[in-house]
Design a protein around this motif. Structure first.
Motif, PDB file in Angstrom:
ATOM      1  N   VAL A 189      39.278  56.560  20.765  1.00 14.78           N
ATOM      2  CA  VAL A 189      40.557  56.592  21.842  1.00 14.78           C
ATOM      3  C   VAL A 189      41.750  55.894  21.376  1.00 14.78           C
ATOM      4  CG1 VAL A 189      40.785  55.297  24.115  1.00 14.78           C
ATOM      5  CG2 VAL A 189      38.870  56.668  23.799  1.00 14.78           C
ATOM      6  N   ILE A 246      49.597  52.226  30.678  1.00 16.84           N
ATOM      7  CA  ILE A 246      48.139  51.904  30.672  1.00 16.84           C
ATOM      8  C   ILE A 246      47.475  52.717  31.385  1.00 16.84           C
ATOM      9  CG2 ILE A 246      48.804  50.374  32.785  1.00 16.84           C
ATOM     10  CD1 ILE A 246      45.902  49.586  30.118  1.00 16.84           C
ATOM     11  N   SER A 282      44.636  54.673  30.045  1.00 21.15           N
ATOM     12  CA  SER A 282      43.082  54.935  30.961  1.00 21.15           C
ATOM     13  C   SER A 282      42.779  56.503  31.106  1.00 21.15           C
ATOM     14  CB  SER A 282      43.439  54.235  32.470  1.00 21.15           C
ATOM     15  OG  SER A 282      43.720  53.018  32.091  1.00 21.15           O
ATOM     16  N   SER A 338      41.786  44.901  25.741  1.00 28.66           N
ATOM     17  CA  SER A 338      42.817  45.337  26.519  1.00 28.66           C
ATOM     18  C   SER A 338      43.094  44.608  27.745  1.00 28.66           C
ATOM     19  CB  SER A 338      42.485  46.758  26.931  1.00 28.66           C
ATOM     20  OG  SER A 338      42.375  47.518  25.689  1.00 28.66           O
ATOM     21  N   MET A 360      43.230  36.419  35.157  1.00 29.48           N
ATOM     22  CA  MET A 360      42.408  36.841  36.221  1.00 29.48           C
ATOM     23  C   MET A 360      42.946  37.557  37.514  1.00 29.48           C
ATOM     24  SD  MET A 360      39.763  33.550  36.441  1.00 29.48           S
ATOM     25  CE  MET A 360      40.995  32.503  36.377  1.00 29.48           C
ATOM     26  N   ARG A 363      42.076  41.219  38.536  1.00 25.96           N
ATOM     27  CA  ARG A 363      41.967  41.837  40.195  1.00 25.96           C
ATOM     28  C   ARG A 363      42.523  42.510  40.787  1.00 25.96           C
ATOM     29  NH1 ARG A 363      41.319  35.160  40.975  1.00 25.96           N
ATOM     30  NH2 ARG A 363      39.515  34.801  39.867  1.00 25.96           N
ATOM     31  N   LEU A 423      53.466  34.457  44.441  1.00 23.48           N
ATOM     32  CA  LEU A 423      52.368  34.493  43.755  1.00 23.48           C
ATOM     33  C   LEU A 423      51.025  34.017  44.721  1.00 23.48           C
ATOM     34  CD1 LEU A 423      50.818  34.085  41.224  1.00 23.48           C
ATOM     35  CD2 LEU A 423      51.661  31.632  40.922  1.00 23.48           C
TER      36      LEU A 423
HETATM   37  C1  LIG Z   1      43.442  52.444  24.237  1.00 20.25           C
HETATM   38  C2  LIG Z   1      42.417  51.766  25.318  1.00 20.25           C
HETATM   39  C3  LIG Z   1      42.929  51.801  26.561  1.00 20.25           C
HETATM   40  C4  LIG Z   1      41.801  51.186  27.385  1.00 20.25           C
HETATM   41  C5  LIG Z   1      42.485  51.005  28.928  1.00 20.25           C
HETATM   42  C6  LIG Z   1      41.450  49.904  29.594  1.00 20.25           C
HETATM   43  C7  LIG Z   1      41.145  50.632  30.863  1.00 20.25           C
HETATM   44  C8  LIG Z   1      40.152  50.036  31.924  1.00 20.25           C
HETATM   45  C9  LIG Z   1      39.823  50.863  32.858  1.00 20.25           C
HETATM   46  C10 LIG Z   1      39.093  50.075  33.836  1.00 20.25           C
HETATM   47  C11 LIG Z   1      37.545  50.185  33.396  1.00 20.25           C
HETATM   48  C12 LIG Z   1      36.458  49.316  33.830  1.00 20.25           C
HETATM   49  C13 LIG Z   1      36.920  48.109  34.644  1.00 20.25           C
HETATM   50  C14 LIG Z   1      36.272  46.916  33.944  1.00 20.25           C
HETATM   51  C15 LIG Z   1      37.262  45.801  33.553  1.00 20.25           C
HETATM   52  C16 LIG Z   1      36.885  44.558  34.324  1.00 20.25           C
HETATM   53  C17 LIG Z   1      36.014  43.875  33.148  1.00 20.25           C
HETATM   54  C18 LIG Z   1      35.778  42.466  33.933  1.00 20.25           C
HETATM   55  C19 LIG Z   1      35.323  41.516  32.720  1.00 20.25           C
HETATM   56  C20 LIG Z   1      35.050  40.430  33.621  1.00 20.25           C
HETATM   57  C21 LIG Z   1      35.887  39.319  33.052  1.00 20.25           C
HETATM   58  C22 LIG Z   1      35.706  37.702  33.714  1.00 20.25           C
HETATM   59  O1  LIG Z   1      34.732  37.724  34.504  1.00 20.25           O
HETATM   60  S1  LIG Z   1      36.666  36.584  33.124  1.00 20.25           S
HETATM   61  C23 LIG Z   1      36.289  35.253  34.178  1.00 20.25           C
HETATM   62  C24 LIG Z   1      36.420  35.306  35.783  1.00 20.25           C
HETATM   63  N1  LIG Z   1      36.349  34.205  36.228  1.00 20.25           N
HETATM   64  C25 LIG Z   1      36.726  34.081  37.509  1.00 20.25           C
HETATM   65  O2  LIG Z   1      37.342  34.799  38.224  1.00 20.25           O
HETATM   66  C26 LIG Z   1      36.437  32.610  38.263  1.00 20.25           C
HETATM   67  C27 LIG Z   1      36.455  32.548  39.604  1.00 20.25           C
HETATM   68  N2  LIG Z   1      36.998  31.172  39.910  1.00 20.25           N
HETATM   69  C28 LIG Z   1      38.265  30.863  40.165  1.00 20.25           C
HETATM   70  O3  LIG Z   1      39.080  31.673  39.937  1.00 20.25           O
HETATM   71  C29 LIG Z   1      38.752  29.394  40.590  1.00 20.25           C
HETATM   72  O4  LIG Z   1      37.765  28.725  40.162  1.00 20.25           O
HETATM   73  C30 LIG Z   1      38.852  29.374  42.145  1.00 20.25           C
HETATM   74  C31 LIG Z   1      40.119  29.963  42.558  1.00 20.25           C
HETATM   75  C32 LIG Z   1      37.579  29.776  42.841  1.00 20.25           C
HETATM   76  C33 LIG Z   1      39.054  27.928  42.603  1.00 20.25           C
HETATM   77  O5  LIG Z   1      40.141  27.233  42.074  1.00 20.25           O
HETATM   78  P1  LIG Z   1      40.438  25.948  41.905  1.00 20.25           P
HETATM   79  O6  LIG Z   1      41.577  25.564  40.914  1.00 20.25           O
HETATM   80  O7  LIG Z   1      39.281  25.006  41.602  1.00 20.25           O
HETATM   81  O8  LIG Z   1      40.750  25.351  43.241  1.00 20.25           O
HETATM   82  P2  LIG Z   1      41.645  25.952  44.385  1.00 20.25           P
HETATM   83  O9  LIG Z   1      42.106  24.807  45.521  1.00 20.25           O
HETATM   84  O10 LIG Z   1      40.761  27.047  45.186  1.00 20.25           O
HETATM   85  O11 LIG Z   1      42.936  26.715  43.737  1.00 20.25           O
HETATM   86  C34 LIG Z   1      43.923  25.791  43.338  1.00 20.25           C
HETATM   87  C35 LIG Z   1      45.351  26.509  44.002  1.00 20.25           C
HETATM   88  O12 LIG Z   1      45.619  27.598  42.774  1.00 20.25           O
HETATM   89  C36 LIG Z   1      45.537  28.897  43.722  1.00 20.25           C
HETATM   90  N3  LIG Z   1      45.288  29.955  42.835  1.00 20.25           N
HETATM   91  C37 LIG Z   1      43.643  29.900  42.745  1.00 20.25           C
HETATM   92  N4  LIG Z   1      43.394  31.071  41.917  1.00 20.25           N
HETATM   93  C38 LIG Z   1      44.640  31.570  41.587  1.00 20.25           C
HETATM   94  C39 LIG Z   1      45.224  32.750  40.930  1.00 20.25           C
HETATM   95  N5  LIG Z   1      44.330  33.524  40.187  1.00 20.25           N
HETATM   96  N6  LIG Z   1      46.627  33.249  40.989  1.00 20.25           N
HETATM   97  C40 LIG Z   1      47.272  32.292  41.734  1.00 20.25           C
HETATM   98  N7  LIG Z   1      46.860  31.013  42.342  1.00 20.25           N
HETATM   99  C41 LIG Z   1      45.682  30.960  42.319  1.00 20.25           C
HETATM  100  C42 LIG Z   1      44.990  28.419  45.101  1.00 20.25           C
HETATM  101  O13 LIG Z   1      45.293  29.500  45.974  1.00 20.25           O
HETATM  102  C43 LIG Z   1      45.440  26.933  45.262  1.00 20.25           C
HETATM  103  O14 LIG Z   1      46.514  27.051  45.707  1.00 20.25           O
HETATM  104  P3  LIG Z   1      46.904  25.822  46.737  1.00 20.25           P
HETATM  105  O15 LIG Z   1      48.326  26.329  47.026  1.00 20.25           O
HETATM  106  O16 LIG Z   1      46.829  24.879  45.943  1.00 20.25           O
HETATM  107  O17 LIG Z   1      46.025  26.033  47.826  1.00 20.25           O
END
Ligand SMILES: CCCCCCCCCC/C=C\CCCCCCC/C=C/C(=O)SCCNC(=O)CCNC(=O)[C@H](O)C(C)(C)COP(=O)(O)OP(=O)(O)OC[C@H]1O[C@@H](n2cnc3c(N)ncnc32)[C@H](O)[C@@H]1OP(=O)(O)O
Ligand SMILES: Cc1cc2nc3c(=O)[nH]c(=O)nc-3n(C[C@H](O)[C@H](O)[C@H](O)COP(=O)(O)OP(=O)(O)OC[C@H]3O[C@@H](n4cnc5c(N)ncnc54)[C@H](O)[C@@H]3O)c2cc1C
Length: 616
Positions: free
Chosen positions: A72, A84, A88, A106, A240, A244, A329
């Protein structure tokens, strides 16, 4: 192969031009033509032919998918594909409903480099990463922590003498775990699905990396160890956020596949008798089968619409952030969080409903529904577990209530919380999609106010916001779901209104699906509408009648609506979902081809022989 007569007849009905709807789904005729061209580039190239991945062991599957994923990449390089979506298309045409081994490179390695590397670092890593000269992964989750990022234990101690970070996973629970595409240290073992990805573990023991390995477009560490904070600390969560924002459309894609398979098969499958002696009807003529599948057909269209909208919104916000404007944001984060959570959860429930609506054959890998299911369900956990993300949206909604009280303007996607809703007239059984949207927005507004009153009371009593939230997490999650449904319905209604202007016949059939989506959502929460005195029993009875009436309108359009998703048979890879409907002959051919039927039965004889020797 001749067309199954049932499907041939189904395709003679319909009131809209399937091809025009496909163009709308693709974003225009040119996009459809390009997608067809790219799919054919894969399907005609022998390098992409190989064993049926459904018969392979985990090790064989990984190897075969890695071989294809490399092909691919070479194909995208040969065709100079940068987009992309186009990449895809090539990827999906090759992966046979699997997730490819280099996907995380990717979506989770290149993306953060693009987002957070400074210009020097982009030259050093982003350019070679895009050329696959370096292969990366995203090692955030640990054995002991995934959701709670602030609880991660991995250490990066700065050694000012050597200008290096010393990386350690100091405890067992700190071991990096689930790391997709981590071919270094070890694989975490067999999983429910995602067999194409080697999710690994990574132990770090005094691994030294240079200071300038810290992506420095936002925050940085100076030579003396001083940490310069990013202008907006939340940008570090950006990679992330990017995945999402893309996952709602991935959910729509997977649900569209499942619904295509189930609806085509439900037209080919004849079973039981309604009138004795009058032959066995198509199972799609049973109201129960329509009740399983037509809301899901409507949902697939709703999710596709809002998935496209979310990607556009996120791209706009990212461009604003690149120019130093962070004001959207928060809205981007909570929209992506809510949509990713609700859409992927409802999609995995929907794929399962499609599977069992196909009876026993749905349980066979010949249908590919189990393959689509086991690879999809990961998306309710990966990239942010469903409840975790819904709580993010809920906390934002609680802040909106305070903003309202203080007269602070709300973000556009929650502006309806500041509207007044009233419904005086009795609903009949032809409620339009705008009235349904208003009702769904009304419920979200009332729910938000209701939950906020509980949280406020708790906050008054304890003075601790985390405690107040923790005590009401169940209704906070429901509040986030209600809001997300309002976002989905609003996107669907807005798009259908637009299409009604440009293509009335397509718009009309989509407005029927939009009504099905809205009525289904309202009936699923009918108690709330009664409790808030927005609807009465007579209203609910009437929209229940409306739903069954809508099914009769959609029945003659159903096959054409899934044909519009335009899945090539080789992309769908489902015998039940074949375009020509020739299911039985091909099921038998597929089963006979199974390696299991070829293997030597020596094992069987060897053990059964033991029984025969025993005195039974
Ligand atoms: C040539 C080849 C081409 C190939 C093309 C590819 C094609 C693909 C096609 C698709 C095919 C298949 C699909 C599969 C693809 C997907 C694969 C996925 C693989 C997985 C990867 C992972 O899992 S990576 C790890 C992910 N982990 C998480 O998501 C952890 C979740 N936890 C958190 O995000 C944080 O701990 C949580 C938000 C829960 C808490 O944060 P924390 O700082 O502890 O505390 P808060 O007070 O809640 O947040 C602080 C402030 O920050 C703000 N905030 C939090 N998160 C975000 C964010 N993401 N963005 C912006 N702001 C954020 C929050 O609102 C708070 O703000 P405030 O104003 O202070 O209140
Ligand atoms: C297929 C797959 C691929 C993955 N790929 C990667 C990858 O490439 N890189 C990577 O870094 N990670 C990856 N992950 C890990 C993934 O990001 C985590 O599994 C996910 O973030 C959930 O975290 P967890 O596993 O710690 O679950 P936990 O957070 O332990 O969740 C367990 C339960 O606790 C509940 N819970 C936890 N915290 C709270 C709270 N505050 N309030 C209420 N309930 C709570 C959750 O709702 C859930 O029901 C992958 C996971 C999967 C399944």
């Amino acid at each position: 192969m001749p067309m199954n007569p049932d499907l041939e007849k189904e395709r003679q009905g319909g009131t809209f031009d399937v091809e025009q709807l496909t163009h709308i789904l693709d974003g225009g005729r040119d996009k459809t033509l390009k997608r067809h061209f790219l799919e054919q580039e894969v399907l005609k190239d022998p390098v992409f032919r190989g064993p049926d991945t459904r018969f392979l062991s985990r090790e064989e599957l990984f190897g075969e998918l890695l071989r294809k994923h490399v092909a691919v990449i070479k194909k995208t390089q040969e065709l100079s594909i940068d987009d992309i979506n186009e990449a895809s298309t090539i990827y999906s045409a090759a992966m046979n409903n699997n997730v490819g081994p280099l996907t995380l490179h990717s979506v989770a390695f290149v993306a953060p480099l693009d987002l957070m590397a400074d210009d020097e670092q982009k030259k050093k890593w982003l350019i070679p990463a895009k050329k696959y000269e370096i292969i990366g992964c995203y090692a955030q989750t640990e054995l002991g922590h995934g959701s709670f990022i602030r609880g991660l234990e991995t250490r990066a101690d700065y050694d000012v003498n050597t200008q290096q970070f010393v990386l350690n996973t100091p405890t067992e629970t700190a071991i990096k775990w689930w790391v997709g595409g981590c071919v270094a240290v070890g694989d975490i073992g067999p999983k429910f699905g995602f067999g194409g990805v080697d999710n690994g573990y990574l132990c770090l023991n005094n691994v030294r990396i240079p200071r300038d390995n810290l992506l420095a477009k936002t925050g940085k560490v100076l030579e003396d160890g001083t940490y310069v904070k990013p202008e907006n600390p939340k940008v570090v969560y950006g990679s992330m956020l990017g995945i999402r924002a893309a996952l709602p459309k991935v959910g729509a894609y997977n649900l569209s596949k499942a619904v295509t398979i189930a609806i085509r098969y439900s037209c080919v499958r004849h079973q039981s008798e309604i009138k004795p002696g009058c032959g066995e009807p198509q199972v799609l003529d049973y109201q129960t089968q329509q009740h399983k599948l037509f809301p899901l057909l409507a949902t697939a269209y709703a999710f596709h619409t809002v998935g496209v909208w979310m990607l556009d919104f996120h791209s706009t916000v990212m461009n604003e952030i690149n120019e130093g404007h962070y004001h959207r944001l928060a809205e981007d984060h909570v929209l992506a969080a809510g949509l990713k959570a609700v859409i992927n959860w409802k999609t995995h429930e929907g794929i399962e409903i499609c599977r069992f609506s196909c009876g026993g054959h749905g349980y066979s890998l010949a249908s590919s529904l189990p393959v689509i299911y086991v690879n999809h369900v990961a998306n309710s956990t990966a990239e942010g577990e469903t409840v975790i993300l819904l709580l993010q949206t809920a906390v934002y909604l609680m802040k909106c209530v305070i903003d309202l009280e203080q007269g602070t303007p709300l973000d556009p996607s929650v502006a309806y919380l500041d509207q007044s809703f009233s419904k005086s007239e009795q609903w009949c059984s032809d409620v339009d999609m705008h009235s349904l949207l208003k009702a769904i927005q009304f419920r979200s507004k009332k729910f938000t106010e209701y939950v906020s009153s509980f949280v406020k009371k708790e906050l008054m009593a304890t003075g601790n916001q985390q405690l107040a939230f923790n005590k009401h997490k169940v209704i906070l999650v429901e509040c986030a779901k209600a809001h997300t449904e309002a976002v989905i319905m609003n996107a669907f209604v807005t798009k259908v209104d637009e299409i009604l202007q440009s293509n009335p016949s397509v718009g009309k059939v989509l407005s029927l699906l939009c009504q099905i989506y809205g009525v289904t959502e309202i009936l699923a929460h009918s108690g709330d509408y009664i409790q808030y005195e927005y609807l009465r029993k007579i209203d609910l009875d009437n929209i229940q009648d409306q739903l069954f009436k809508l099914y009769t309108y959609i029945r003659p359009e159903a096959v054409l609506l899934v044909d519009a998703f335009d899945f090539h048979d080789e992309v769908l890879k489902s015998i039940l979902g074949r375009y020509d409907g020739q299911v039985y002959e091909n099921m038998f051919k597929w089963a006979k081809a199974s390696p299991f039927n070829k293997q030597d039965q020596g094992t069987f004889r060897k053990y059964i022989q033991q029984l025969k020797q025993a005195k039974l």
